[in-house]
Design an enzyme around this catalytic site. Structure first.
Site: not given
Ligand code: NAD
Length: 451
Positions: A141
């Protein structure tokens, strides 16, 4: 903008893709800095989960010692020239937890609350995640401590290119392959790929995944995390006897992972009754029109204020009446404080680390079925793996091939994890960890200790 302002104020979270700078910095800052102050050390959480699974497995002390450590931890401090001619120094990390199974794989996060402990936890979870779904990778990471919403595109590019150069000796298509995570997107992956390629003198598309499709990105990658999560939910619903067509879904975090999962749940006729972003959430017990919600968010920068729903807080959204809850925002959202009030029958962790160990115990006792992060959001890294394979072969697949292979992997992994949970009478998180740790321990035993 000074470094202190960039690192402390405002936050974060574009909705995947290229839509950086969309939410009000002030409101978001309040939400996230509070979470950061009260959040437990994430690496301690990862170790606690590891120890529980190692006990179930009866893992010997020497193997525990090896797997509890991150193999390589790099911290870099690097200058970036800002648009106004001033210079700021940023801190970034790249951590490789275990190189035993193959090259390491894991996203890069840009967030003002990034710490080495967080990056270490996320790297360790990546090792387990790859092992759960059987990918030939160890976990890694990266992260830079910055609020990217406060940077111009030019500053963001300069920061990305310099960070890439700093970690370049550490990464590579056969060594360690970055991908997007919170606040990084296909454009940033393109800059990383280009910087690496410029530095070695030829194009290396396999050095990152999550790239734009014209640069060798994979069909289906941007939807893969949400899609894989929904495949996991279908499997869980099947063993639980839960009729998805009669179900309600709540999604915390309407970003890349959460918005896709929400849309795919509606395609299975589940009623998505609430979604949220960093500013708060919206709730309509009769179901939300997600196309209209997305249009509202694109217009205003937040889901809040959507006319066909009532506003709720991000605390309230977790305890609304629903069958399915998908945390898809940040870590440490489901805690000992709210776990007793969650009404969902099924929690599918699209986010990494959304549940604290104390909350886990409460949820397990209450009989709520949990699809743990290292399995539920493994669709992202699985399609990243497909992208890497396509890049190495220079032979693109169709979206249909990608989605079918993703389905096969998620279904097979669910059966394996569910079988382990039943065999050891443990909950799904421990079962997923047991399978993953067993696999990585086997690699480690077979390879032996060098020299
Ligand atoms: P992103 O930035 O696209 O979306 C995150 C969302 O969460 C946004 O809508 C943001 O406004 C919201 N957010 C932020 N803080 C918040 C809070 N305190 N309460 C509620 N909502 C809040 O990110 P993403 O890529 O969708 O990632 C989201 C999660 O999924 C993370 O934990 C990331 O590690 C995990 N993840 C993502 C992927 C991927 O491929 N994108 C893969 C595995 C895991």
């Amino acid at each position: 903008m000074t470094l202190a302002a960039i690192q402390r104020s405002g936050a974060s979270h574009p909705e995947g893709g290229a839509m950086v700078l969309q939410e009000s910095p002030v409101a978001v800052s309040e939400t996230l800095s509070t979470a950061a102050v009260t959040a437990p050390d994430l690496f301690a959480v990862a170790i606690e989960q590891f120890d529980i699974a190692a006990d179930v497995l009866g893992l010997d002390d020497d193997m525990r010692k090896i797997l509890r450590y991150c193999q390589r931890e790099l911290t870099v401090n690097f200058p970036v020239e800002m648009d106004d001619g001033s210079v700021e120094v940023f801190t970034g990390h790249r951590v490789q937890h275990n190189t035993g199974p193959g090259p390491t794989k894991g996203g890069i996060r840009y967030h003002q609350d990034v710490t080495l402990a967080e990056v270490k936890a996320l790297a360790m979870w990546m090792t387990w995640k790859c092992a759960v779904v059987g990918l030939p990778y160890g976990g890694a990471k990266g992260g830079v401590q910055v609020n990217p919403k406060l940077l111009s595109q030019n500053e963001l590019q300069n920061l990305t290119r310099r960070y890439t150069t700093e970690i370049q000796p550490f990464i590579g298509p056969n060594q360690d392959i970055p991908a997007p995570d919170v606040n990084t997107n296909p454009q940033i992956m393109a800059w990383i790929m280009d910087t690496y390629s410029m530095n070695v003198g030829y194009s290396v598309p396999g050095v990152t995944t999550g790239k734009p499709i014209v640069l060798g990105g994979s069909e289906g990658r941007s939807e893969a995390t949400g899609r894989g999560c929904v495949f996991a939910i279908e499997n869980a619903a099947n063993v639980m006897g839960l009729d998805l067509a009669q179900s309600r879904t709540v999604v915390q975090g309407f970003g890349n992972a959460g918005s896709v999962a929400a849309r795919l749940m509606t395609e299975l006729d589940s009623k998505v009754v609430a979604v949220s972003d960093s500013r708060g959430g919206i709730y309509n017990p009769n179901g939300l029109n997600l196309t209209a919600v997305s249009a509202h968010k694109a217009r205003t920068g937040t889901v809040l204020g959507y006319s066909e729903a009532e506003n709720v807080t991000n605390e309230e959204i977790l305890v609304l009446p629903t069958e399915i809850l998908i945390p898809a925002a940040l870590e440490n959202q489901i805690t000992a404080e709210n776990a007793g009030r969650i009404q969902a029958r099924l929690i599918a962790e699209a986010a990494n680390g959304p549940t604290t160990p104390e909350a886990d115990a409460i949820i397990y006792d209450r009989g709520i079925f949990v699809l743990p992060d290292i399995f539920a959001n493994a669709g992202g890294v699985t399609v990243s793996y497909f992208e890497w394979v396509q890049a190495l072969q220079a032979f693109p697949w169709t979206e249909r091939q990608v989605n079918e292979r993703l389905r096969q992997i998620m279904d097979k992994a669910f059966d394996a994890v569910y079988g382990t949970a039943t065999k050891y009478s443990v909950h799904m998180r421990t079962a997923a960890l047991v399978r993953a740790i067993d696999r990585v321990a086997e690699f480690t035993r077979l390879r032996g200790i060098y020299p």
